[in-house]
Motif scaffolding. Structure first.
Motif, PDB file in Angstrom:
ATOM      1  N   THR A  54       0.817  -1.208   0.000  1.00  0.00           N
ATOM      2  CA  THR A  54       0.000   0.000   0.000  1.00  0.00           C
ATOM      3  C   THR A  54       0.849   1.255   0.000  1.00  0.00           C
ATOM      4  O   THR A  54       0.354   2.337  -0.254  1.00  0.00           O
ATOM      5  CB  THR A  54      -0.915   0.023   1.226  1.00  0.00           C
ATOM      6  OG1 THR A  54      -0.116  -0.043   2.408  1.00  0.00           O
ATOM      7  CG2 THR A  54      -1.872  -1.151   1.198  1.00  0.00           C
ATOM      8  N   GLN A  55       2.145   1.130   0.295  1.00  0.00           N
ATOM      9  CA  GLN A  55       3.036   2.271   0.241  1.00  0.00           C
ATOM     10  C   GLN A  55       4.125   1.974  -0.774  1.00  0.00           C
ATOM     11  O   GLN A  55       4.685   0.885  -0.808  1.00  0.00           O
ATOM     12  CB  GLN A  55       3.675   2.548   1.603  1.00  0.00           C
ATOM     13  CG  GLN A  55       2.648   2.974   2.657  1.00  0.00           C
ATOM     14  CD  GLN A  55       3.293   3.264   3.977  1.00  0.00           C
ATOM     15  OE1 GLN A  55       4.460   2.955   4.191  1.00  0.00           O
ATOM     16  NE2 GLN A  55       2.539   3.868   4.872  1.00  0.00           N
ATOM     17  N   LEU A  56       4.432   2.969  -1.578  1.00  0.00           N
ATOM     18  CA  LEU A  56       5.419   2.755  -2.627  1.00  0.00           C
ATOM     19  C   LEU A  56       6.841   2.822  -2.096  1.00  0.00           C
ATOM     20  O   LEU A  56       7.764   2.351  -2.725  1.00  0.00           O
ATOM     21  CB  LEU A  56       5.241   3.805  -3.727  1.00  0.00           C
ATOM     22  CG  LEU A  56       3.899   3.755  -4.453  1.00  0.00           C
ATOM     23  CD1 LEU A  56       3.890   4.802  -5.545  1.00  0.00           C
ATOM     24  CD2 LEU A  56       3.659   2.386  -5.033  1.00  0.00           C
ATOM     25  N   PHE A  57       7.020   3.425  -0.930  1.00  0.00           N
ATOM     26  CA  PHE A  57       8.368   3.571  -0.391  1.00  0.00           C
ATOM     27  C   PHE A  57       8.437   2.986   1.017  1.00  0.00           C
ATOM     28  O   PHE A  57       7.503   3.071   1.791  1.00  0.00           O
ATOM     29  CB  PHE A  57       8.778   5.054  -0.353  1.00  0.00           C
ATOM     30  CG  PHE A  57       9.074   5.593  -1.707  1.00  0.00           C
ATOM     31  CD1 PHE A  57       8.040   6.025  -2.519  1.00  0.00           C
ATOM     32  CD2 PHE A  57      10.357   5.639  -2.189  1.00  0.00           C
ATOM     33  CE1 PHE A  57       8.292   6.518  -3.776  1.00  0.00           C
ATOM     34  CE2 PHE A  57      10.611   6.132  -3.439  1.00  0.00           C
ATOM     35  CZ  PHE A  57       9.586   6.577  -4.237  1.00  0.00           C
ATOM     36  N   SER A  60      -2.798  15.511  -1.663  1.00  0.00           N
ATOM     37  CA  SER A  60      -4.163  15.092  -1.356  1.00  0.00           C
ATOM     38  C   SER A  60      -5.239  15.803  -2.166  1.00  0.00           C
ATOM     39  O   SER A  60      -6.383  15.331  -2.221  1.00  0.00           O
ATOM     40  CB  SER A  60      -4.441  15.310   0.136  1.00  0.00           C
ATOM     41  OG  SER A  60      -4.293  16.678   0.476  1.00  0.00           O
ATOM     42  N   ASN A  61      -4.910  16.918  -2.815  1.00  0.00           N
ATOM     43  CA  ASN A  61      -5.964  17.765  -3.374  1.00  0.00           C
ATOM     44  C   ASN A  61      -5.808  18.021  -4.863  1.00  0.00           C
ATOM     45  O   ASN A  61      -6.258  19.050  -5.373  1.00  0.00           O
ATOM     46  CB  ASN A  61      -5.986  19.113  -2.638  1.00  0.00           C
ATOM     47  CG  ASN A  61      -4.633  19.817  -2.688  1.00  0.00           C
ATOM     48  OD1 ASN A  61      -3.651  19.264  -3.178  1.00  0.00           O
ATOM     49  ND2 ASN A  61      -4.588  21.030  -2.171  1.00  0.00           N
ATOM     50  N   ARG A  68      -7.846  -2.087   1.466  1.00  0.00           N
ATOM     51  CA  ARG A  68      -6.407  -1.955   1.715  1.00  0.00           C
ATOM     52  C   ARG A  68      -5.913  -0.527   1.506  1.00  0.00           C
ATOM     53  O   ARG A  68      -4.809  -0.181   1.918  1.00  0.00           O
ATOM     54  CB  ARG A  68      -5.622  -2.883   0.785  1.00  0.00           C
ATOM     55  CG  ARG A  68      -5.837  -4.371   1.021  1.00  0.00           C
ATOM     56  CD  ARG A  68      -5.147  -5.191  -0.068  1.00  0.00           C
ATOM     57  NE  ARG A  68      -3.750  -4.810  -0.219  1.00  0.00           N
ATOM     58  CZ  ARG A  68      -3.013  -5.060  -1.295  1.00  0.00           C
ATOM     59  NH1 ARG A  68      -3.569  -5.670  -2.336  1.00  0.00           N
ATOM     60  NH2 ARG A  68      -1.756  -4.702  -1.353  1.00  0.00           N
ATOM     61  N   TYR A  69      -6.717   0.299   0.860  1.00  0.00           N
ATOM     62  CA  TYR A  69      -6.276   1.632   0.468  1.00  0.00           C
ATOM     63  C   TYR A  69      -7.181   2.691   1.076  1.00  0.00           C
ATOM     64  O   TYR A  69      -8.387   2.514   1.192  1.00  0.00           O
ATOM     65  CB  TYR A  69      -6.277   1.758  -1.062  1.00  0.00           C
ATOM     66  CG  TYR A  69      -5.461   0.688  -1.735  1.00  0.00           C
ATOM     67  CD1 TYR A  69      -4.079   0.802  -1.841  1.00  0.00           C
ATOM     68  CD2 TYR A  69      -6.068  -0.466  -2.239  1.00  0.00           C
ATOM     69  CE1 TYR A  69      -3.323  -0.185  -2.449  1.00  0.00           C
ATOM     70  CE2 TYR A  69      -5.324  -1.461  -2.846  1.00  0.00           C
ATOM     71  CZ  TYR A  69      -3.948  -1.324  -2.947  1.00  0.00           C
ATOM     72  OH  TYR A  69      -3.202  -2.314  -3.534  1.00  0.00           O
ATOM     73  N   THR A  70      -6.588   3.811   1.453  1.00  0.00           N
ATOM     74  CA  THR A  70      -7.349   4.881   2.086  1.00  0.00           C
ATOM     75  C   THR A  70      -8.080   5.754   1.077  1.00  0.00           C
ATOM     76  O   THR A  70      -9.016   6.474   1.439  1.00  0.00           O
ATOM     77  CB  THR A  70      -6.418   5.779   2.919  1.00  0.00           C
ATOM     78  OG1 THR A  70      -5.383   6.296   2.067  1.00  0.00           O
ATOM     79  CG2 THR A  70      -5.789   4.990   4.060  1.00  0.00           C
ATOM     80  N   ASP A  71      -7.669   5.697  -0.203  1.00  0.00           N
ATOM     81  CA  ASP A  71      -8.253   6.568  -1.217  1.00  0.00           C
ATOM     82  C   ASP A  71      -8.618   5.756  -2.453  1.00  0.00           C
ATOM     83  O   ASP A  71      -8.036   4.705  -2.724  1.00  0.00           O
ATOM     84  CB  ASP A  71      -7.266   7.670  -1.615  1.00  0.00           C
ATOM     85  CG  ASP A  71      -6.923   8.584  -0.454  1.00  0.00           C
ATOM     86  OD1 ASP A  71      -7.806   9.357  -0.027  1.00  0.00           O
ATOM     87  OD2 ASP A  71      -5.780   8.530   0.041  1.00  0.00           O
ATOM     88  N   ASP A  91      -4.704   6.986  -6.345  1.00  0.00           N
ATOM     89  CA  ASP A  91      -3.423   7.071  -5.653  1.00  0.00           C
ATOM     90  C   ASP A  91      -3.076   8.530  -5.396  1.00  0.00           C
ATOM     91  O   ASP A  91      -3.002   9.340  -6.334  1.00  0.00           O
ATOM     92  CB  ASP A  91      -2.319   6.408  -6.482  1.00  0.00           C
ATOM     93  CG  ASP A  91      -2.373   4.889  -6.409  1.00  0.00           C
ATOM     94  OD1 ASP A  91      -3.072   4.366  -5.519  1.00  0.00           O
ATOM     95  OD2 ASP A  91      -1.725   4.232  -7.238  1.00  0.00           O
ATOM     96  N   LYS A  92      -2.861   8.864  -4.132  1.00  0.00           N
ATOM     97  CA  LYS A  92      -2.492  10.215  -3.736  1.00  0.00           C
ATOM     98  C   LYS A  92      -0.984  10.356  -3.516  1.00  0.00           C
ATOM     99  O   LYS A  92      -0.509  11.461  -3.225  1.00  0.00           O
ATOM    100  CB  LYS A  92      -3.221  10.597  -2.440  1.00  0.00           C
ATOM    101  CG  LYS A  92      -4.748  10.553  -2.520  1.00  0.00           C
ATOM    102  CD  LYS A  92      -5.299  11.707  -3.318  1.00  0.00           C
ATOM    103  CE  LYS A  92      -6.819  11.772  -3.229  1.00  0.00           C
ATOM    104  NZ  LYS A  92      -7.381  12.925  -3.981  1.00  0.00           N
ATOM    105  N   THR A  93      -0.257   9.279  -3.632  1.00  0.00           N
ATOM    106  CA  THR A  93       1.179   9.304  -3.377  1.00  0.00           C
ATOM    107  C   THR A  93       1.946   9.799  -4.591  1.00  0.00           C
ATOM    108  O   THR A  93       1.723   9.333  -5.708  1.00  0.00           O
ATOM    109  CB  THR A  93       1.694   7.908  -2.998  1.00  0.00           C
ATOM    110  OG1 THR A  93       1.052   7.494  -1.789  1.00  0.00           O
ATOM    111  CG2 THR A  93       3.200   7.906  -2.784  1.00  0.00           C
TER     112      THR A  93
END
Length: 754
Positions: free
Chosen positions: A49-52, A219-220, A240-243, A246-248
């Motif tokens: 869920t996180q790219l880094f 985020s915006n 699994r994802y909050t959005d 993808d906001k990352t």
């Protein structure tokens, strides 16, 4: 792409009739965002869920590996007038000027000891990468001589920012050529020459240095424009994802070893290049062009505090863009009801035409200009926050890449559920013609349409192009085939069946280079699959992989949805060319060749079947410049001068006797400039074509006499220039009868800003 009217289908049928019967017809059909192995891992085994991963200690990269690094930037601005813009596929959207020059930004990373272990990642201010453009770039590199022999199909990635506001008529296949009336060599060559120059500059500047990575949330700047299709994905997967997009933003920083200064950044963030709307006709690079411009301007103004070298290059690359939109205020009905569009099919009163996405500054009636600037600024600000953070992780390890062509007209492979499945020859469904809230379609087409067209005319249109067989219809289910483009070959291929499979590796950093617009969940699944295989067999456990996805690249294969999204058949599913198993096929082919990125790998991935090269056989009905006329005036004469005094924040404008800018694209130059008077009476140029607030507009006055006017506007409210004395410069080139082209200049009166 953002939209594709049913008129697309109508124009296609007319074009087919022209080819078969030699009748002259009017070409064009608005349409949409057309311009707009194995898979045996369990997606839930590794939650990616996180790219880094967590940062290493310290602000600088720890234990850095040394790479050869280089960055380069060059102008690719093609004809800004009298040519269809590429993205919305609206035949009435013809260029009338320039707001912001377009660029190619090239990033090279290589092994200091082995020149063949090297990659080139390019970010072009275009709608996408393309087969014709990529072929031209590779040929251009070969023509530079043996010093460039390490650059090849395998290690050159040509990506587009997915802007919908640049000149068109440069793509390899017939379908995107129809609204532009064919292929324009000037438009094509401007992109190729600038792209090659950007690589040359990066190559000539190669130096030892380090690469480090970080990420942050923006985020915006994006929302999901096809939420109903996204919600068809399994609830457990979505949880699994909050959005729902993808906001990352994932970012690489390139730092040279000689003085520790940064020479550039390259980042990935998913948002459609549709801030500028389909009703505006001035060329620009849309929100990612704004983001790169603002970041580079800020770095240049604060080089010391930013620890940046001269010539710093910022690349804002696209990611899994398919179902994203920059129109973050949502989709609303413009039919007077002021209601949100229907969730299931983005209609208002049963029709698509009145459903439009709204950007941050909706209501200004400016074609999305201010919203575009704002969404670009939000991306730039997000990148600056990451750049200034202490969260960087050093990239260490080998540089590897692979590229193969794969024929997706009938690609057979093992599905994750254990069955054997295959892809289909390319086809577009009904909802392709419905468009999206970024650019609605026409007639009786709507999104989320899995039935046949409800009138016999549209069935006849599809039949004129290439009637689908029973097997093709079954393969594409539940998509009803509107345009069977993969089997249309007259006068040459309409759409790609052969697609590019490419992945690049810099140490533990993996870049999936996608030819299509992957939706949010498609990109997540694809990244997870690469992550799972890389962590199990390519990188060590102490350096877990970081995986990003970049595109549309190398060719344009339209959309890539999940099977669940495909089943809904909104615009993105209808534009997924190769059937319901398209995503799994891409993942399968990627994982098949991924072992070639291992340190122990020998040899190269198979080249695969070559796609058709249509550059020399493409048809064009685009007329060139015949001659210019000045109507008894001199070229560059001021027809309407500036006011003698203007307040800061106002719009300053002058009108000149003009000539067609297609006579000279002024690559690496400018059509216009703002000059400020110094205390000693001399003049200094402070703005030119790269600057967002300076707009060059061209208007044909009389086609018979060849006369035209140029209006140059400076919006001083955007950057608040200092009080002082200024003037506007116009740089043009006129074409005489017989073909002689002569340069000229025009100069406005002097004016004061107070």
């Amino acid at each position: 792409m953002a939209r594709s009217h049913a008129a697309l289908a109508f124009g296609a049928s007319l074009f087919a009739i022209l080819i078969f019967s030699q009748l002259v017809v009017n070409l064009g059909f608005p349409h949409v965002d057309f311009w707009h192995g194995r898979l045996d891992q369990d997606y839930t085994k590794y939650e990616h869920t996180q790219l880094f991963r967590p940062k290493q200690a310290g602000a600088a990269a720890d234990n850095p590996s040394q790479y050869l690094i280089g960055v380069g930037k060059a102008d690719i601005t093609g004809p800004v007038v009298e040519l269809n813009l590429m993205g919305y596929a609206n035949s009435s959207q013809i260029g009338t000027g320039l707001r912001q020059r377009l660029y190619s930004r090239a990033f090279i990373v290589g092994s200091p000891s082995n020149p063949n272990d090297r990659i080139v990642y390019m970010v072009l201010d275009t709608q996408s990468g393309d087969t014709a453009i990529r072929n031209g770039i590779l040929e251009g590199l070969r023509n530079l001589g043996s010093g460039y022999s390490m650059y090849s199909q395998k290690n050159v990635a040509v990506t587009g920012t997915h802007s919908h506001s640049g000149p068109g008529a440069w793509l390899n296949y017939l379908l995107p050529q129809i609204t532009s009336l064919g292929f324009d060599k000037q438009s094509y060559q401007a992109i190729v020459d600038g792209a090659v120059l950007s690589i040359k500059r990066a190559h000539e500047g190669l130096t030892l240095g380090t690469v480090s990575s970080a990420s942050g949330k923006v985020s915006n700047a994006n929302i999901n424009r096809s939420l109903y299709a996204y919600l068809a994905n399994p609830a457990a997967e979505r949880a699994r994802y909050t959005d729902n997009v993808d906001k990352t933003m994932s970012l690489l920083k390139f730092t040279r070893a000689s003085d520790g200064k940064n020479i550039g950044i390259l980042n990935w963030f998913a948002v459609h290049g549709t801030s500028l709307l389909g009703n505006q006709t001035v060329v620009a690079a849309d929100n990612k062009g704004v983001a790169a411009y603002l970041f580079e301007q800020d770095i240049a103004a604060n080089a010391a505090s930013a620890n940046a070298a001269d010539g710093f290059v910022a690349g804002f690359s696209q990611a899994n863009v398919g179902d994203t939109t920059p129109n973050v205020n949502g989709a609303w009905c413009e039919d007077g009801s002021n209601q949100e569009c229907k969730l299931e099919d983005s209609t208002c009163g049963g029709k698509s035409q009145d459903c439009h996405g709204r950007g941050p500054f909706f209501g200004l009636n400016d074609g999305g200009v201010k919203s575009c600037y704002e969404i670009g600024k939000r991306q730039s600000d997000g990148a600056k926050t990451i750049y200034n953070s202490n969260g960087f992780t050093s990239i260490t390890g080998s540089v590897r890449s692979f590229h193969s062509f794969v024929d997706f007209s009938n690609y057979t492979f093992k599905h994750p559920n254990g069955t054997t499945v295959r892809t289909c020859s390319a086809a577009m469904g009904n909802s392709f013609a419905a468009g999206t809230s970024d650019g609605p379609g026409a007639f009786d087409f709507v999104q989320n349409d899995s039935g046949a067209p409800n009138n016999p005319f549209w069935n006849a249109v599809g039949g004129l192009i290439a009637p689908p067989s029973a097997a093709q219809k079954a393969c594409q289910q539940p998509k009803p085939i509107l345009l069977n483009v993969g089997e249309a070959k007259i006068p040459y291929a309409w759409s790609p069946n052969i697609v590019d499979i490419q992945v690049m590796r810099i140490g533990q950093f993996f870049i999936i280079v996608t030819p299509g617009e992957a939706t949010t969940m498609s990109g997540r699944r694809w990244r997870d699959a690469v992550y799972n295989q890389a962590v199990s067999s390519i990188v060590s456990s102490s350096t877990p992989p970081i995986v990003v996805i970049g595109g549309p690249a190398n060719t344009y294969s339209h959309y890539i949805t999940t099977e669940e999204e495909y089943g809904v058949q909104r615009y993105e599913g209808a534009s997924t060319l190769h059937g319901p198993h398209t995503l799994n096929a891409y993942i399968n082919a990627t994982l098949t060749y991924l072992p070639y990125l291992s340190d122990s790998a020998t040899g190269s991935s198979p080249a695969g079947p070559s796609p058709p090269d249509n550059r020399d056989r493409s048809i064009s009905f685009i007329t060139g410049v015949v001659y210019d006329g000045a109507g008894g005036n001199s070229y560059g004469k001021v027809l309407t001068d500036v006011a003698g005094t203007s307040t800061r924040g106002s719009l300053v404008r002058a009108v000149f006797q003009g000539a067609n800018p297609r006579n000279n694209l002024r690559l690496e130059g400018t059509f216009t400039a703002i000059e400020k008077q110094n205390s000693d009476g001399t003049w200094t140029q402070i703005r030119d074509d790269k600057d967002w607030e300076l707009v060059y507009g061209w208007k044909r006055i009389n086609g018979l006499t060849g006369t035209s006017e140029v209006t140059i506007s400076w919006d001083t409210s955007i950057t608040s220039p200092a009080a002082g004395t200024y003037r506007i410069k116009y740089y043009g080139d006129s074409k005489a009868i017989g073909g002689t082209i002569t340069a000229f200049t025009g100069t406005s009166g002097v004016f004061k800003l107070t």
